[in-house]
Design a protein around this motif. Sequence first.
Motif, short mmCIF file in Angstrom:
data_model
loop_
_atom_site.label_atom_id
_atom_site.label_comp_id
_atom_site.label_asym_id
_atom_site.label_seq_id
_atom_site.Cartn_x
_atom_site.Cartn_y
_atom_site.Cartn_z
N ILE A 63 15.48 39.71 18.85
CA ILE A 63 14.70 39.91 17.63
C ILE A 63 15.38 41.00 16.81
CG2 ILE A 63 12.50 40.77 16.72
CD1 ILE A 63 11.16 39.67 19.27
N ASP A 64 15.68 40.71 15.55
CA ASP A 64 16.19 41.73 14.64
C ASP A 64 15.01 42.54 14.14
OD1 ASP A 64 18.85 40.90 14.81
OD2 ASP A 64 18.53 39.33 13.32
N TYR A 65 15.03 43.83 14.42
CA TYR A 65 13.85 44.68 14.23
C TYR A 65 14.24 45.90 13.39
CZ TYR A 65 9.36 46.73 15.89
OH TYR A 65 8.09 47.25 16.00
N TRP A 66 13.53 46.11 12.28
CA TRP A 66 13.80 47.24 11.38
C TRP A 66 12.63 48.22 11.45
CZ3 TRP A 66 11.78 50.03 7.37
CH2 TRP A 66 12.66 50.72 6.53
N ARG A 67 12.94 49.48 11.67
CA ARG A 67 11.91 50.52 11.59
C ARG A 67 12.59 51.86 11.37
NH1 ARG A 67 8.19 52.50 16.31
NH2 ARG A 67 8.11 54.24 14.85
N GLY A 105 14.40 60.19 6.90
CA GLY A 105 13.94 60.69 5.61
C GLY A 105 14.18 59.74 4.45
N GLN A 106 14.87 58.63 4.70
CA GLN A 106 15.18 57.69 3.62
C GLN A 106 14.49 56.34 3.79
OE1 GLN A 106 19.40 57.35 2.70
NE2 GLN A 106 19.79 59.44 3.39
N GLN A 107 13.46 56.30 4.67
CA GLN A 107 12.87 55.01 4.98
C GLN A 107 12.22 54.32 3.78
OE1 GLN A 107 12.21 57.84 6.63
NE2 GLN A 107 10.03 58.13 7.01
N LYS A 108 11.61 55.08 2.87
CA LYS A 108 10.95 54.45 1.72
C LYS A 108 11.97 53.78 0.82
CE LYS A 108 6.77 57.28 1.32
NZ LYS A 108 5.97 58.16 0.42
N ASP A 109 13.01 54.50 0.47
CA ASP A 109 14.04 53.94 -0.40
C ASP A 109 14.73 52.75 0.26
OD1 ASP A 109 13.51 55.82 -2.35
OD2 ASP A 109 15.11 57.18 -1.72
N GLN A 110 15.04 52.89 1.55
CA GLN A 110 15.73 51.82 2.26
C GLN A 110 14.83 50.60 2.43
OE1 GLN A 110 19.04 51.74 3.17
NE2 GLN A 110 19.10 53.59 1.89
N PHE A 111 13.53 50.83 2.63
CA PHE A 111 12.60 49.71 2.73
C PHE A 111 12.56 48.93 1.42
CE2 PHE A 111 8.37 47.95 1.87
CZ PHE A 111 8.21 47.10 2.97
N ASN A 112 12.50 49.64 0.30
CA ASN A 112 12.45 48.97 -1.00
C ASN A 112 13.72 48.16 -1.25
OD1 ASN A 112 9.91 50.00 -1.61
ND2 ASN A 112 10.74 51.84 -2.57
N LEU A 113 14.86 48.67 -0.81
CA LEU A 113 16.10 47.91 -0.95
C LEU A 113 16.09 46.69 -0.03
CD1 LEU A 113 18.71 50.84 -1.03
CD2 LEU A 113 18.04 49.37 -2.96
N LEU A 114 15.60 46.90 1.20
CA LEU A 114 15.56 45.81 2.17
C LEU A 114 14.68 44.67 1.71
CD1 LEU A 114 16.11 44.77 5.15
CD2 LEU A 114 13.97 45.94 5.75
N ILE A 115 13.48 45.01 1.25
CA ILE A 115 12.49 43.99 0.94
C ILE A 115 12.87 43.19 -0.29
CG2 ILE A 115 10.87 45.15 -0.63
CD1 ILE A 115 9.92 43.44 2.70
N ALA A 116 13.82 43.70 -1.07
CA ALA A 116 14.28 42.99 -2.27
C ALA A 116 15.36 41.97 -1.96
CB ALA A 116 14.80 44.00 -3.30
#
Length: 554
Positions: A63-67, A105-116
């Motif tokens: 399973i590819d898992y991002w957190r 510390g960069q999870q919000k920015d990285q999440f927004n990039l990921l989800i796009a």
Amino acid sequence: MKKKAGLILVSSMVLLSILSACSGNNNGSNTGNNGNTPAGTEAPKEEAITEIPLPITNESFTIDYWRANDGKLTASLQNFGEMASYKKKEELTGIKAEFTHPPLGQQKDQFNLLIATKDLPDVIYYNWADAVGGPEKMIDDGRIIRLNELIDQYAPNLKKIIDSDPDVKKQISLDDGTIYMFPLLKLDALKLNATSGLIMRKDWLDKLNLKSPTTIDEWHTVLKAFKEQDPNGNGKADELPFTGNWGPGNLTKLHDFAPAFGVIGGFQIQDGKVAFGPILPGYKDFLTEMAKWYQEGLVDPEIMTNDGKAFDYKVTNNLAGSYQGGVFSGMGKYFNLMRGTDPNFNLTGVASALAPDGKSYAAFNMENKVLTYGEAITSSADKDKLKYIVQWMDYNYSPEGSDLFNFGIEGESYTKEGDTYKFTDLITKNPDGLTYDQALSKFALSIMDGPINQDSKYLDALLFDQGQKDANTEWMKQSSALALPMIRLSIDEASQVTSIMSQVNTYLNETMTAIINGSKPVSEYDKMVETIKGMGIDEAIKLHQAAYERYMNK
């Protein structure tokens, strides 16, 4: 068809895929034209499982898992896949999780990039309250999928919890009933959420023959004694009766005392309706009292700017008389640091001062059982493997999985006698010099956050000092009646509220700070209320009220 923003529907393609996974033949074959069941017949429905089989599958897969990563874990490990509990889970289930972590510390920015992007991992663990538009938009945009049918079919442990606890059923679902994640649960909510609050130097109280304060007047008496009677015994008037860490640049940390006046520093419940605490009459009384404290030097003038290093210095050098903190970082840390240097050092927890109605109120809702953190399955996950992924996720909520992810490996990280769990010296006296939370993070999720039901016995096993245990008991006395439950604003509502509250909060924080530090008179309060109303607070209250009613009607 998609509905307007705020109404959550899975795209027809994703929904059909899920239903196919949940109700198709065991061998995955379909009948009839284009896979449809011929007229007059019913597709055989796979019976819902009642326990997770081990291994879940004989055909191992990853399973590819991002957190987001965690600083406690990175003290000794690179990623969650190296954690002992996940290694054991792979061995038992036949399924491996390959973790991807954004920089700390960069999870919000990285999440927004990921989800796009189109290339999503199979599973994302995230604080979904931080997702722009919330999980509703993520589902509406086809980024994550609805889990209700999959949970009914393949997640017997989580399903049992949902079906047996009305609070969980309300809190885990969106307003239309959609379940989108396997969450961080705290079924023993009051005990597990009462892990932070007001903390005071117990040895100072004892030295001055004072009792823990229960009213705001008693608080004033105690803080004044701390200021004037030299409880640290160095012959200097250097005590800081009330202080705080990680200063927000304003005096909002004093909102910890607002419940004593029947208000909190944001939206709250008053007489069964949503209200905004700072425009209620009790807030003016709060400002008046805090302005008096500040003028008398009872509040650390650096409370707005203290960082962790400055705060540590003030506590360990016997300057800090009281502050807000948690049982671990605000108490256990200092018990450990002071144990060898000051044997008299002692801390105690103090419940919020009694409000005018004689009750002690918490500044946040301690009854929440479902947190906003959880793991969701994305639309990129292999549809043929959905049922296995769901079973793999559900294992964490089984009795065996719960022990594994709360305590780690029996005989290595913990021992068990009856219902009592005890962490080993590998955790509490780590030979590599790791703190207990860093050491436990090598084995289990409970010290951080994760898709588990956090077991309150883990808390009992980590409260080493009596002051910590007493604090937990004391904070449990506080009522959550002023605090809103976990309501959900629709996408449109959230957009409107954000537009209003960005102005309101900036103005409120500046004005309340100016009134308390004496830059403005308390009489400025009436103007503050009118200004906040002019910014649209009544509309924001109305939107919260609508969301509150939806929550109550679930």
